[in-house]
Each structure stands twice: as structure tokens, then as C-alpha cells.
Enzyme design. Structure first.
Site, mmCIF file in Angstrom:
data_model
loop_
_atom_site.group_PDB
_atom_site.id
_atom_site.type_symbol
_atom_site.label_atom_id
_atom_site.label_comp_id
_atom_site.label_asym_id
_atom_site.label_seq_id
_atom_site.Cartn_x
_atom_site.Cartn_y
_atom_site.Cartn_z
ATOM 1 N N CYS A 168 -2.163 -5.232 2.433
ATOM 2 C CA CYS A 168 -0.912 -5.091 1.578
ATOM 3 C C CYS A 168 -1.002 -6.164 0.435
ATOM 4 C CB CYS A 168 0.197 -5.653 2.289
ATOM 5 S SG CYS A 168 0.339 -7.180 3.219
ATOM 6 N N HIS A 169 -2.125 -6.769 0.491
ATOM 7 C CA HIS A 169 -2.403 -7.712 -0.943
ATOM 8 C C HIS A 169 -2.895 -6.964 -1.917
ATOM 9 C CE1 HIS A 169 -6.272 -7.573 1.380
ATOM 10 N NE2 HIS A 169 -6.759 -7.751 0.282
ATOM 11 N N ASN B 78 4.367 -6.446 7.430
ATOM 12 C CA ASN B 78 3.036 -5.820 7.755
ATOM 13 C C ASN B 78 2.483 -6.731 8.879
ATOM 14 O OD1 ASN B 78 0.107 -5.429 8.299
ATOM 15 N ND2 ASN B 78 -0.096 -5.598 6.003
ATOM 16 N N TYR C 111 3.494 -0.652 -6.199
ATOM 17 C CA TYR C 111 4.403 -0.336 -5.060
ATOM 18 C C TYR C 111 4.892 1.056 -5.203
ATOM 19 C CZ TYR C 111 4.634 -5.326 -4.024
ATOM 20 O OH TYR C 111 4.296 -6.710 -3.765
ATOM 21 N N GLU D 100 -11.837 -9.984 -3.485
ATOM 22 C CA GLU D 100 -12.513 -8.739 -3.583
ATOM 23 C C GLU D 100 -13.098 -8.113 -4.925
ATOM 24 O OE1 GLU D 100 -9.575 -5.874 -1.703
ATOM 25 O OE2 GLU D 100 -9.570 -7.138 0.089
#
Length: 160
Positions: free
Chosen positions: A124-125, A116, A93, A155
Site C-alpha cells: 500500500c506504500h 491492510n 488511489y 524501492e
């Protein structure tokens, strides 16, 4: 008032609810929203569903969907910073706050991330706590931590 169009689509993380105006995606939600949208088969929603399907299959790393973001200038800066985080990578963050031009605003970017309007596409993940723990994900939704972990694991896999 701009007319909104709506479609829902199944995904490995549950049903996704998509909202768009004529040519721009406006919202992606994990629960239906009361936005007075009508269900339709618009081209932008069809493209979004196609790209989400490819993403979940592991064969799409970057979305090409036009979208419109409504938020404060700070929120929009925070969301633009998210778009700079490459697929398969994470940032803290605090790092996101630096990317957004507000080095001491890590809590504020966390708040912006919770708001979001287009999670997954605006990733945002990919933002985690500085201690390496995953933190929250789209706090309004039940199962957010499970969804965030799924997306991070997806991912982390080699491309298919």
C-alpha cells in the site's frame, strides 16, 4: 479459533511484529497487537523475517510468503490490486480503484489501504495522491508518512 504465532524483528523502520497461523502470515504491524499469540520460531515467520531482511537490503523485489487476508470483498479486491503494482512504481488511489474494479472508489480504497493487514508485503506504500504527494500510510501507526517515504526511497534505488 486458529492459534496464532508471533515474532518481532528489527528493521530500518523500527520493530516489526509478525503474526501467523500454521502456514500463512496473517498480520504485519508496526506496533504490538493484542491477538493472544504465542511467541515461536515457526517456519513461516522465519521465512518472512528472511525475506524482509533481503527486501530492506535491496536484493528482494517480490515476496514469496503465503498469507491469509481477512476483510470484506471490497477490501480484498483493493488489496489484490496493490499486488499488481510493480516494485519501484506508484499508482494513485484513483488508479488503484480502477484496478480493483471500482472506478469511483478512490476514498474507499484509501480506507481499505489503512486496514491492510500485511503492509510492505501488500504494498500500500506504492499508492500516492493524484497530485504526486505521498499521502498517508497505515494511518493507525505513528510515523506513517516517514515509513512510506522510506519504503518509496528504498524501492527507487538501483538493485544491489
Amino acid at each position: 479459533m486458529i492459534p496464532l504465532f508471533f515474532r518481532s524483528t528489527p528493521s530500518p523502520i523500527g520493530t516489526l511484529y509478525l503474526y501467523a497461523c500454521k502456514d500463512r502470515l496473517r498480520r504485519l504491524s508496526f506496533a504490538p497487537l493484542d491477538l493472544h499469540a504465542r511467541e515461536t520460531h515457526s517456519p513461516i515467520l522465519a521465512l518472512t523475517i528472511r525475506e524482509l531482511s533481503l527486501y530492506f537490503a535491496g536484493s528482494l523485489r517480490e515476496f514469496h510468503i503465503p498469507f491469509q487476508l481477512d476483510g470484506t470483498p471490497f477490501e480484498q479486491n483493493a488489496w489484490r490490486a496493490l499486488l499488481q503494482i510493480p516494485y519501484g512504481e506508484t499508482r494513485s488511489y484513483q488508479e488503484q480503484a480502477l484496478m480493483a474494479g471500482s472506478k469511483n472508489a478512490s476514498r474507499a480504497v484509501g480506507s481499505a489501504n489503512r486496514k491492510n493487514p500485511i503492509p510492505i508485503l501488500i504494498p500500500c506504500h506504492r499508492v500516492i495522491r493524484s497530485d504526486g504527494s505521498i499521502g498517508g500510510y497505515n494511518g493507525r501507526e505513528a510515523g506513517g508518512g516517514r515509513i512510506k517515504q522510506f519504503l518509496l526511497s528504498l524501492e527507487a534505488r538501483p538493485p544491489s
